[in-house]
Design an enzyme around this catalytic site. Structure first.
Site, PDB file in Angstrom:
ATOM      1  N   GLY A 221      65.798 110.253  45.208  1.00 40.51           N
ATOM      2  CA  GLY A 221      64.340 110.204  45.114  1.00 40.51           C
ATOM      3  C   GLY A 221      63.586 110.743  46.310  1.00 40.51           C
ATOM      4  O   GLY A 221      62.356 110.655  46.350  1.00 40.51           O
ATOM      5  N   HIS A 222      64.275 111.314  47.300  1.00 41.75           N
ATOM      6  CA  HIS A 222      63.601 111.792  48.516  1.00 41.75           C
ATOM      7  C   HIS A 222      63.272 113.280  48.408  1.00 41.75           C
ATOM      8  O   HIS A 222      63.856 114.116  49.091  1.00 41.75           O
ATOM      9  CB  HIS A 222      64.490 111.551  49.746  1.00 41.75           C
ATOM     10  CG  HIS A 222      64.773 110.119  50.027  1.00 41.75           C
ATOM     11  ND1 HIS A 222      65.593 109.692  51.048  1.00 41.75           N
ATOM     12  CD2 HIS A 222      64.323 108.986  49.422  1.00 41.75           C
ATOM     13  CE1 HIS A 222      65.657 108.373  51.055  1.00 41.75           C
ATOM     14  NE2 HIS A 222      64.892 107.922  50.074  1.00 41.75           N
ATOM     15  N   TYR A 223      62.329 113.631  47.545  1.00 44.80           N
ATOM     16  CA  TYR A 223      61.930 115.017  47.345  1.00 44.80           C
ATOM     17  C   TYR A 223      60.543 115.195  47.942  1.00 44.80           C
ATOM     18  O   TYR A 223      59.650 114.377  47.720  1.00 44.80           O
ATOM     19  CB  TYR A 223      61.915 115.393  45.861  1.00 44.80           C
ATOM     20  CG  TYR A 223      62.930 114.648  45.018  1.00 44.80           C
ATOM     21  CD1 TYR A 223      64.274 114.620  45.383  1.00 44.80           C
ATOM     22  CD2 TYR A 223      62.551 113.950  43.874  1.00 44.80           C
ATOM     23  CE1 TYR A 223      65.211 113.925  44.624  1.00 44.80           C
ATOM     24  CE2 TYR A 223      63.478 113.267  43.108  1.00 44.80           C
ATOM     25  CZ  TYR A 223      64.804 113.247  43.487  1.00 44.80           C
ATOM     26  OH  TYR A 223      65.724 112.549  42.740  1.00 44.80           O
TER      27      TYR A 223
ATOM     28  N   GLN B  46      65.890 114.976  50.921  1.00 40.56           N
ATOM     29  CA  GLN B  46      67.256 114.508  51.144  1.00 40.56           C
ATOM     30  C   GLN B  46      67.922 114.210  49.812  1.00 40.56           C
ATOM     31  O   GLN B  46      67.591 113.241  49.132  1.00 40.56           O
ATOM     32  CB  GLN B  46      67.249 113.240  52.002  1.00 40.56           C
ATOM     33  CG  GLN B  46      66.888 113.476  53.451  1.00 40.56           C
ATOM     34  CD  GLN B  46      66.894 112.193  54.256  1.00 40.56           C
ATOM     35  OE1 GLN B  46      66.527 111.138  53.756  1.00 40.56           O
ATOM     36  NE2 GLN B  46      67.303 112.271  55.509  1.00 40.56           N
TER      37      GLN B  46
END
Length: 581
Positions: A501-503, A332
């Protein structure tokens, strides 16, 4: 020649929620554990007095320095990837506790359909509903199997919340009541309920009351200071590894945590991991840490790169669409978190008070809670409105069309301070054959090792879902009484900004070794004493934030490591799956 250290039972790479949970659980079970963290040592007192917006929000003090190591990024396979150079372009946590220390605190369980997305979509809508080239797959584990691990993590973290009215079954309520709703959050919840939706308070890692977790760690009640997202909590009122699993691991006497220790290779021989090689970033000295079991519990990018640099597993090839390492990159950022901002002429809110997870949300358009027959996408996402606490420097919301400077800008920025609210959509992100990770053929880090390369391209499916979410948010904002509504614009192409940071993905879970790298214990199919834990295991992204799912998977993995140490061998049965890759 690396200096060889004394062998231990388990070596864990990373000290965030993933690595921290595994370290604590195995140390509690009596195993000798060494946990390696690339960043510096941090204690709670290091975050006292960090309420410095310029230093942390604008200059990204807690994020990884991208000068010695970064990623490269491209949109299409035929493009040349270029390095991502600034922390404004990519946020990746570092130091003891990892990115889990600066997280906002918003906590969601992913839905039952998220774990069986492919099979459940076909079951309800038919195989033709899944677009050609979309590589979604079932996780090899169900929500019912995940539920006890969710429950355990929520108790460790002391999550404050109320159950989702449309959520899946729970064995227990959250361990603490929800946070108090601010007037802005109340307005969102009252409005959406009046519209026939099912709002609830965002479950929060910012605690609503003082709490002692099952391991005896004490956390305090949140004071709504606003310095939460991008900051370490100076009052131990936000659930993070420094407040929970790290002290728990240390108290056992069985876990040694070494900071400033950059792991650069997983060592292996004859199909078994033998340990890791790491460099002390202060001295440059290389060490070999032997272990019976190796656990990679680092950031998604780091987990992927370590396997690739160590030549473990089969690299994904987009030409043949074969291989598992680097496959199904997802997450995201950029095209996600889009919605609508409303400006109010006759309502004012104290928006400088807040917390990372102070907010209202609803899941009426998440998962399969609504009929997808007439929409051009699958899955969905949550709609939420949060009151983080505005910053005096970085927060300056004015309606579209306002000049960037001058008298009108000054007038509007003063007038609309405390008069604007935003609702956004958090869509599930599907995986595609053309979005993947590999090693860059040109760019290297300060040690001469290739950088990780990200190839990421948007599809009509991504844009359709984003437009749907924006429309719903705009409808809600209108009902809330906003006088001006500005809708976000959907980007046509990825702009190489890795926000939030949502990788995830690259070392994904599944039941078929042909299409997954790890089983449902996060144990590698190709190397049974190597476990890879974290967001890197997500085959695709759910429609909410990922932290509680990472926490739950970490407890599952810790259970698997202990089982392996006792019994050995593969812990899950391999099954063949069929995909439309």
């Amino acid at each position: 020649m690396a200096k060889k250290l004394k062998k231990v039972d388990v070596v864990v790479v990373g000290s965030g929620w993933a690595g921290g949970v595994v370290s604590a659980e195995l140390a509690k079970a009596g195993y000798q554990v060494v946990t390696l963290e690339r960043g510096k040592k941090q204690e709670r007192q290091d975050y006292i007095g960090v309420k410095d917006e310029l230093r942390y929000t604008d200059r990204y003090e807690m994020m990884q320095n991208l000068s010695p190591e970064t990623i490269t990024s491209r949109v299409k396979i035929e493009d040349t990837a270029l390095p991502v150079r600034t922390r404004a372009e990519m946020m990746a946590g570092t130091d003891l506790g990892g990115g889990s220390v600066h997280w906002a605190g918003a906590t969601y369980r992913w839905r039952a359909i998220d774990f069986e997305l492919r099979s459940k979509t076909i079951e309800r809508y038919g195989k033709e509903k899944i677009p050609e080239g979309m590589t979604i797959q079932d996780w090899g584990i169900t929500y019912d199997e995940m539920e006890p691990y969710y429950d355990k993590w929520e108790k460790t973290a002391g999550i404050s919340g109320e159950p989702d009215p449309l959520g899946d079954k729970r064995s227990n309520d959250y361990p603490n009541p929800p946070m108090l709703a601010s007037p802005a959050v109340k307005l969102f919840k009252e409005t959406t309920k009046r519209m026939g939706y099912h709002p609830f308070q965002v479950a929060s890692g910012n605690l609503s009351q003082a709490y002692t977790n099952p391991d005896g760690e004490k956390l305090n009640a949140c004071m709504f200071c606003s310095y939460c997202t991008m900051y370490g909590c100076d009052f131990t009122a936000k659930s993070d590894p420094l407040a929970t699993v790290i002290p728990t691991a240390r108290k056992t006497g069985n876990c040694e945590i070494r900071t400033n220790s950059l792991v650069r290779r997983v060592l292996h021989k004859d199909g078994k991991a033998t340990g890791v090689m790491f460099t002390d970033t202060r001295t440059g000295i290389e060490y070999e840490q032997p272990a019976d079991v190796v656990v990679l519990g680092a950031f998604s990018f780091t987990n992927n790169r370590l396997l690739m640099l160590s030549d473990i597993g089969t690299q994904y090839d987009p030409t043949t669409r074969k291989g598992t390492i680097g496959r199904n990159f997802n997450g995201q950022f950029n095209i996600t978190f889009l919605g609508a901002r409303g400006y109010f002429e006759k309502k004012k809110f104290n928006l400088y008070m807040g917390a990372g997870a102070l907010g209202g949300t609803m899941s009426d358009f998440a998962g399969d809670n609504f009929d997808h027959s007439d929409v051009d996408f699958i899955n969905g996402g949550g709609i939420e409105m949060r009151q983080y606490g505005d910053g005096a420097i970085s927060t300056n919301h004015v309606p579209k069309g306002t000049p960037k400077w001058g008298p009108e800008f000054k007038k509007n920025s003063i007038h609309y301070a405390n008069r604007s609210l935003v609702a956004w959509y958090t869509p599930a992100v599907m995986s595609w054959w053309h979005n993947y990770l590999d090693l860059d053929p040109t760019y290297k880090d300060e040690y001469g090792d290739p950088l990780l390369r990200v190839t990421n391209r948007y599809t009509d499916h991504d844009r359709n879902m984003a437009k749907f979410g924006i429309e719903k948010c705009s409808e809600i904002m209108k009902e809330m009484g906003a006088d001006i509504i500005d809708e976000d614009e959907v980007p046509q192409e990825f702009d190489h900004i890795y926000s939030g940071g949502h990788y995830a993905g690259g070392i994904i879970m599944g039941a078929d070794p042909e299409t997954s790298a790890v089983n449902n214990y996060l144990q590698m199919w190709e190397m049974d004493n190597l476990f890879v834990v974290g967001g890197s295991a997500f085959p695709q992204f759910g429609g909410h934030h990922p932290t509680s799912t990472i926490g739950a998977l970490s407890y599952r993995a810790a259970e698997g490591v202990e089982k392996y140490l006792k019994e050995g061998g593969q812990l899950a049965e391999a099954k063949q799956a069929t995909l439309n890759a």
